[in-house]
Design a protein around this motif. Structure first.
Motif, PDB file in Angstrom:
ATOM      1  N   THR A  15       0.834  -1.203   0.000  1.00 41.84           N
ATOM      2  CA  THR A  15       0.000   0.000   0.000  1.00 41.84           C
ATOM      3  C   THR A  15       0.865   1.248   0.000  1.00 41.84           C
ATOM      4  O   THR A  15       0.596   2.213  -0.733  1.00 41.84           O
ATOM      5  CB  THR A  15      -0.934   0.015   1.225  1.00 41.84           C
ATOM      6  N   ARG A  16       1.923   1.229   0.818  1.00 41.80           N
ATOM      7  CA  ARG A  16       2.841   2.364   0.856  1.00 41.80           C
ATOM      8  C   ARG A  16       3.580   2.519  -0.474  1.00 41.80           C
ATOM      9  O   ARG A  16       3.874   3.637  -0.912  1.00 41.80           O
ATOM     10  CB  ARG A  16       3.828   2.206   2.011  1.00 41.80           C
ATOM     11  N   ALA A  17       3.866   1.382  -1.140  1.00 44.93           N
ATOM     12  CA  ALA A  17       4.517   1.445  -2.450  1.00 44.93           C
ATOM     13  C   ALA A  17       3.588   2.074  -3.489  1.00 44.93           C
ATOM     14  O   ALA A  17       4.021   2.878  -4.329  1.00 44.93           O
ATOM     15  CB  ALA A  17       4.933   0.042  -2.894  1.00 44.93           C
ATOM     16  N   ILE A  18       2.311   1.717  -3.434  1.00 46.00           N
ATOM     17  CA  ILE A  18       1.337   2.286  -4.369  1.00 46.00           C
ATOM     18  C   ILE A  18       1.228   3.802  -4.169  1.00 46.00           C
ATOM     19  O   ILE A  18       1.264   4.578  -5.132  1.00 46.00           O
ATOM     20  CB  ILE A  18      -0.038   1.616  -4.184  1.00 46.00           C
ATOM     21  N   ILE A  19       1.106   4.212  -2.904  1.00 46.25           N
ATOM     22  CA  ILE A  19       1.003   5.648  -2.602  1.00 46.25           C
ATOM     23  C   ILE A  19       2.288   6.374  -2.999  1.00 46.25           C
ATOM     24  O   ILE A  19       2.252   7.476  -3.574  1.00 46.25           O
ATOM     25  CB  ILE A  19       0.707   5.859  -1.107  1.00 46.25           C
ATOM     26  N   GLY A  20       3.422   5.734  -2.736  1.00 45.58           N
ATOM     27  CA  GLY A  20       4.705   6.352  -3.059  1.00 45.58           C
ATOM     28  C   GLY A  20       4.898   6.581  -4.537  1.00 45.58           C
ATOM     29  O   GLY A  20       5.488   7.592  -4.949  1.00 45.58           O
ATOM     30  N   ARG A  21       4.424   5.653  -5.374  1.00 41.84           N
ATOM     31  CA  ARG A  21       4.564   5.829  -6.824  1.00 41.84           C
ATOM     32  C   ARG A  21       3.466   6.714  -7.395  1.00 41.84           C
ATOM     33  O   ARG A  21       3.647   7.341  -8.447  1.00 41.84           O
ATOM     34  CB  ARG A  21       4.543   4.461  -7.519  1.00 41.84           C
TER      35      ARG A  21
END
Length: 284
Positions: A15-21
């Protein structure tokens, strides 16, 4: 660590990876105001050319038919933004990331490659939706296009499934373009105009004939545009491929299939890099 804790950790990480990208695409795309202007206004020139072409044919069609085609073109001009975003910001993205040296970081990241592409998709979808909506509103005002919102929930479902299927196809192409190497750029360019033609961007896809239209239905934009037009325009000639209810079902199926295929090829790409130290096919 228990299975539940591992699952929570996995979901949190991705989830953090999705938000980060997604973040740099949402924020970065709006840091230069001139981009918003040009990406909204410039596409209206091609739309305007076809609108005035249809208006020039007023001797051969009645006012209602002419208004139908004008609205059809304005809607297509807005939807082109999503197709361009899929091809340039999703499908060819992994290839470009490799060219600028970021791909190694993506491959070493503990998160899933799918979450990285999902973040790119969500970020691209956000700013593309704003620009598409602006193009639709401005085009409707300038060219006097009329839309009839008959079933808003059905229209929202068609739009959502079209985008899910479209971005799923973009995720699939991202791994294929990466494996094809330097041909990615040429493939992106090659697919533009043929897709405009077979997807029926500027006319109902049914005009292509049954066989061509059936093959073109593998592209989510073909069915999505056809269904949205049914829900936004009245045309007694019924120039549609099939009832929009069937198109909803097909869009759902193609969305699932494209996503599964994207998972397979992304996994294949990752394993290829781990086992053989390369990410392109042998013939490159």
């Amino acid at each position: 660590m228990s299975k539940v804790e591992k699952l929570k950790s996995f979901i949190s990480l991705n989830t953090r990876a999705i938000i980060g990208r997604a973040y740099p695409r949402v924020v970065g795309a709006n840091r230069e105001p001139s981009w918003i202007f040009w990406e909204t206004v410039l596409p209206l020139f091609s739309v305007g050319g076809l609108v005035y072409y249809y208006k020039a044919l007023q001797t051969g069609m009645d006012a209602d038919t002419q208004a139908f085609y004008v609205g059809l073109v304005v809607l297509s001009g807005a939807m082109i933004a999503f197709w361009l975003n899929v091809m340039w910001s999703i499908a060819a993205q992994m290839y470009w990331e490799r060219e600028i040296g970021n791909l190694q970081l993506y491959m070493m990241a503990p998160c899933s490659r799918v979450s990285i592409l999902l973040g790119m998709s969500f970020g691209g979808l956000t700013y593309t939706s704003v620009r598409a909506a602006a193009s639709l509103i401005i085009g409707a005002v300038i060219f006097d296009a009329t839309f009839i919102l008959k079933e808003p929930l059905a229209l929202a479902a068609v739009f959502f499934l079209t985008l899910v299927s479209l971005y799923g196809m973009g995720m699939l192409f991202s791994s294929l373009f990466l494996m094809w190497g330097r041909q990615a750029w040429h493939l992106s360019e090659l697919m533009m105009e043929p897709v405009y033609l077979v997807s029926g961007f500027w006319f109902p896809a049914r005009a292509l004939g049954t066989v061509v239209a059936a093959v073109a239905s593998l592209l989510p934009m073909t069915l999505g545009l056809d269904a949205m037009r049914q829900l936004l325009f009245d045309n007694p000639a019924n120039p549609w491929l099939m009832p929009y209810q069937y198109e909803l079902v097909f869009l759902g199926i193609t969305g699932v299939l494209y996503f599964i295929a994207a998972l397979y090829f992304l996994n294949f790409m990752e394993n290829l890099g781990k086992k053989e130290g390369r990410l392109t096919m042998r013939w490159q």
